[in-house]
Design a protein around this motif. Sequence first.
Motif, PDB file in Angstrom:
ATOM      1  N   ASP A  27     -14.379  18.037 103.410  1.00  0.00           N
ATOM      2  CA  ASP A  27     -13.349  17.359 104.206  1.00  0.00           C
ATOM      3  C   ASP A  27     -12.930  16.058 103.517  1.00  0.00           C
ATOM      4  OD1 ASP A  27     -11.818  17.200 106.744  1.00  0.00           O
ATOM      5  OD2 ASP A  27     -12.978  15.354 106.949  1.00  0.00           O
ATOM      6  N   ALA A  28     -13.903  15.328 103.024  1.00  0.00           N
ATOM      7  CA  ALA A  28     -13.597  14.063 102.343  1.00  0.00           C
ATOM      8  C   ALA A  28     -12.869  14.329 101.021  1.00  0.00           C
ATOM      9  CB  ALA A  28     -14.884  13.288 102.092  1.00  0.00           C
ATOM     10  N   ALA A  29     -13.352  15.310 100.282  1.00  0.00           N
ATOM     11  CA  ALA A  29     -12.770  15.583  98.954  1.00  0.00           C
ATOM     12  C   ALA A  29     -11.349  16.125  99.041  1.00  0.00           C
ATOM     13  CB  ALA A  29     -13.663  16.561  98.195  1.00  0.00           C
ATOM     14  N   LEU A  30     -10.996  16.715 100.191  1.00  0.00           N
ATOM     15  CA  LEU A  30      -9.654  17.302 100.328  1.00  0.00           C
ATOM     16  C   LEU A  30      -8.642  16.339 100.934  1.00  0.00           C
ATOM     17  CD1 LEU A  30     -10.536  20.912 101.594  1.00  0.00           C
ATOM     18  CD2 LEU A  30      -9.562  20.298  99.367  1.00  0.00           C
ATOM     19  N   ALA A  31      -9.052  15.106 101.183  1.00  0.00           N
ATOM     20  CA  ALA A  31      -8.144  14.142 101.807  1.00  0.00           C
ATOM     21  C   ALA A  31      -6.867  14.015 100.985  1.00  0.00           C
ATOM     22  CB  ALA A  31      -8.829  12.782 101.934  1.00  0.00           C
ATOM     23  N   GLY A  32      -5.746  14.187 101.639  1.00  0.00           N
ATOM     24  CA  GLY A  32      -4.446  14.020 100.979  1.00  0.00           C
ATOM     25  C   GLY A  32      -3.983  15.229 100.177  1.00  0.00           C
ATOM     26  N   VAL A  33      -4.800  16.273 100.091  1.00  0.00           N
ATOM     27  CA  VAL A  33      -4.405  17.459  99.315  1.00  0.00           C
ATOM     28  C   VAL A  33      -3.466  18.327 100.165  1.00  0.00           C
ATOM     29  CG1 VAL A  33      -5.240  19.556  98.170  1.00  0.00           C
ATOM     30  CG2 VAL A  33      -6.544  17.434  97.997  1.00  0.00           C
ATOM     31  N   GLU A  34      -2.300  18.628  99.615  1.00  0.00           N
ATOM     32  CA  GLU A  34      -1.315  19.455 100.318  1.00  0.00           C
ATOM     33  C   GLU A  34      -0.827  20.549  99.395  1.00  0.00           C
ATOM     34  OE1 GLU A  34       1.852  17.004 101.781  1.00  0.00           O
ATOM     35  OE2 GLU A  34       0.461  15.840 103.014  1.00  0.00           O
ATOM     36  N   GLY A  35      -0.237  21.572  99.970  1.00  0.00           N
ATOM     37  CA  GLY A  35       0.381  22.613  99.142  1.00  0.00           C
ATOM     38  C   GLY A  35      -0.566  23.739  98.786  1.00  0.00           C
ATOM     39  N   VAL A  36      -1.714  23.790  99.424  1.00  0.00           N
ATOM     40  CA  VAL A  36      -2.657  24.894  99.202  1.00  0.00           C
ATOM     41  C   VAL A  36      -3.425  25.139 100.501  1.00  0.00           C
ATOM     42  CG1 VAL A  36      -4.425  23.286  98.282  1.00  0.00           C
ATOM     43  CG2 VAL A  36      -4.604  25.724  97.765  1.00  0.00           C
ATOM     44  N   ASP A  37      -3.618  26.388 100.835  1.00  0.00           N
ATOM     45  CA  ASP A  37      -4.486  26.712 101.971  1.00  0.00           C
ATOM     46  C   ASP A  37      -5.915  26.809 101.447  1.00  0.00           C
ATOM     47  OD1 ASP A  37      -2.365  26.805 103.675  1.00  0.00           O
ATOM     48  OD2 ASP A  37      -2.309  28.988 103.865  1.00  0.00           O
ATOM     49  N   VAL A  38      -6.814  26.089 102.074  1.00  0.00           N
ATOM     50  CA  VAL A  38      -8.216  26.096 101.656  1.00  0.00           C
ATOM     51  C   VAL A  38      -9.040  26.738 102.773  1.00  0.00           C
ATOM     52  CG1 VAL A  38     -10.183  24.692 100.963  1.00  0.00           C
ATOM     53  CG2 VAL A  38      -7.879  23.986 100.321  1.00  0.00           C
ATOM     54  N   ALA A  39      -9.782  27.773 102.419  1.00  0.00           N
ATOM     55  CA  ALA A  39     -10.574  28.497 103.423  1.00  0.00           C
ATOM     56  C   ALA A  39     -12.028  28.598 102.965  1.00  0.00           C
ATOM     57  CB  ALA A  39      -9.990  29.899 103.619  1.00  0.00           C
ATOM     58  N   VAL A  40     -12.920  28.686 103.927  1.00  0.00           N
ATOM     59  CA  VAL A  40     -14.337  28.911 103.597  1.00  0.00           C
ATOM     60  C   VAL A  40     -14.870  30.070 104.435  1.00  0.00           C
ATOM     61  CG1 VAL A  40     -14.840  26.525 102.925  1.00  0.00           C
ATOM     62  CG2 VAL A  40     -15.148  27.205 105.314  1.00  0.00           C
ATOM     63  N   ALA A  41     -15.747  30.843 103.833  1.00  0.00           N
ATOM     64  CA  ALA A  41     -16.388  31.952 104.537  1.00  0.00           C
ATOM     65  C   ALA A  41     -17.902  31.759 104.484  1.00  0.00           C
ATOM     66  CB  ALA A  41     -15.991  33.281 103.898  1.00  0.00           C
ATOM     67  N   PRO A  42     -18.449  31.028 105.469  1.00  0.00           N
ATOM     68  CA  PRO A  42     -19.910  30.884 105.533  1.00  0.00           C
ATOM     69  C   PRO A  42     -20.538  32.166 106.094  1.00  0.00           C
ATOM     70  CG  PRO A  42     -18.794  29.426 107.135  1.00  0.00           C
ATOM     71  CD  PRO A  42     -17.765  30.345 106.568  1.00  0.00           C
ATOM     72  N   PRO A  43     -21.856  32.303 106.004  1.00  0.00           N
ATOM     73  CA  PRO A  43     -22.504  33.415 106.713  1.00  0.00           C
ATOM     74  C   PRO A  43     -22.206  33.284 108.219  1.00  0.00           C
ATOM     75  CG  PRO A  43     -24.038  32.321 105.212  1.00  0.00           C
ATOM     76  CD  PRO A  43     -22.812  31.477 105.255  1.00  0.00           C
ATOM     77  N   VAL A  44     -22.036  34.389 108.926  1.00  0.00           N
ATOM     78  CA  VAL A  44     -21.624  34.333 110.348  1.00  0.00           C
ATOM     79  C   VAL A  44     -22.539  33.469 111.221  1.00  0.00           C
ATOM     80  CG1 VAL A  44     -20.221  36.404 110.628  1.00  0.00           C
ATOM     81  CG2 VAL A  44     -22.705  36.585 110.765  1.00  0.00           C
ATOM     82  N   MET A  45     -23.811  33.394 110.861  1.00  0.00           N
ATOM     83  CA  MET A  45     -24.756  32.551 111.610  1.00  0.00           C
ATOM     84  C   MET A  45     -24.251  31.120 111.776  1.00  0.00           C
ATOM     85  SD  MET A  45     -27.559  34.221 112.176  1.00  0.00           S
ATOM     86  CE  MET A  45     -28.809  32.984 112.473  1.00  0.00           C
ATOM     87  N   TYR A  46     -23.467  30.672 110.806  1.00  0.00           N
ATOM     88  CA  TYR A  46     -23.063  29.260 110.766  1.00  0.00           C
ATOM     89  C   TYR A  46     -21.615  29.031 111.194  1.00  0.00           C
ATOM     90  CZ  TYR A  46     -27.509  28.948 108.480  1.00  0.00           C
ATOM     91  OH  TYR A  46     -28.851  29.048 108.219  1.00  0.00           O
ATOM     92  N   LEU A  47     -20.970  30.064 111.740  1.00  0.00           N
ATOM     93  CA  LEU A  47     -19.562  29.895 112.135  1.00  0.00           C
ATOM     94  C   LEU A  47     -19.409  28.835 113.225  1.00  0.00           C
ATOM     95  CD1 LEU A  47     -18.036  33.500 112.149  1.00  0.00           C
ATOM     96  CD2 LEU A  47     -17.666  31.669 110.502  1.00  0.00           C
ATOM     97  N   ASP A  48     -20.311  28.844 114.167  1.00  0.00           N
ATOM     98  CA  ASP A  48     -20.216  27.890 115.282  1.00  0.00           C
ATOM     99  C   ASP A  48     -20.291  26.459 114.754  1.00  0.00           C
ATOM    100  OD1 ASP A  48     -20.181  26.897 117.924  1.00  0.00           O
ATOM    101  OD2 ASP A  48     -22.377  26.831 117.953  1.00  0.00           O
ATOM    102  N   LEU A  49     -21.293  26.222 113.937  1.00  0.00           N
ATOM    103  CA  LEU A  49     -21.462  24.885 113.346  1.00  0.00           C
ATOM    104  C   LEU A  49     -20.245  24.535 112.480  1.00  0.00           C
ATOM    105  CD1 LEU A  49     -23.155  22.386 112.628  1.00  0.00           C
ATOM    106  CD2 LEU A  49     -24.358  23.787 110.916  1.00  0.00           C
ATOM    107  N   ALA A  50     -19.810  25.482 111.674  1.00  0.00           N
ATOM    108  CA  ALA A  50     -18.664  25.231 110.782  1.00  0.00           C
ATOM    109  C   ALA A  50     -17.409  24.925 111.587  1.00  0.00           C
ATOM    110  CB  ALA A  50     -18.434  26.433 109.867  1.00  0.00           C
ATOM    111  N   GLN A  51     -17.193  25.667 112.651  1.00  0.00           N
ATOM    112  CA  GLN A  51     -16.011  25.428 113.485  1.00  0.00           C
ATOM    113  C   GLN A  51     -16.027  24.010 114.058  1.00  0.00           C
ATOM    114  OE1 GLN A  51     -15.700  27.571 117.221  1.00  0.00           O
ATOM    115  NE2 GLN A  51     -13.462  27.638 117.079  1.00  0.00           N
TER     116      GLN A  51
END
Length: 256
Positions: A27-51
Amino acid sequence: MRHPVVMGNWKLNGSKEMVTNLLTGLDAALAGVEGVDVAVAPPVMYLDLAQRLISQGNSNIILGAQNVDVNASGAYTGDISPEMLKDFGASHIIIGHSERREYHHESDEFVAQKFAFLKEHGLTPVLCIGESEAQNEAGETVAVCARQLDAVIKTQGVEALNGAIIAYEPIWAIGTGKAATAQQAQEIHAAIRAHIASFSAEVAKNVVIQYGGSVKAGNAAELFAMPDIDGALVGGAALDAEGFAAIAKAAAEAKK
Ligand SMILES: O=C(CO)COP(=O)(O)O
């Protein structure tokens, strides 16, 4: 113009601590970055925390997952449904990864079934295709990719690819440090797009085709400089916030 998508496939890696550190750092490293969709796919166990972490952050990180099963509910022990993924805000779902095709014996037809199921539930399939080293050496690369795509196109129509993402991942390049050269990857991406264009030029023009296989901050820019490489599906290098953000920035820069 196609919008680039850079996605991190975390595979079987993670802990509560690691997910927290990685997403906070990203989140910090992407500050100000535009023009690209950035997605992450964690193991499903961690979706709640990631969300929860993503909703607390400032960058619009898209949440994804690494797999889905083909039943909606009921007596299917161990399965995960599209609605469950949606419940945790996951939208971009990887299917047909070569590791699942190999270790879980997933066929082209089964992967196509997952594709249809995701679309039916309004989710974005990230459909992985790609050849083995032996197939590559035998000159079968384009035929293998076409066959894997045709399992979807010939059963669901080429329009099913609208809004979906294709990830070309040569198996010999995954986790090996031996990425396809930008020229090699461009050639195959162009052939994949031409194959789709033989069904519909419009669908081919708009579909995002990511490259995956040993993408790093150091080779991202040259890959993204290629006209048919619209982003990346990143494994190992996605586990480092700075390195992954650098790949996303390279995509934003190249596709401006
Ligand atoms: O399989 C991959 C992404 O799905 C690529 O993995 P690596 O980036 O570790 O080669």
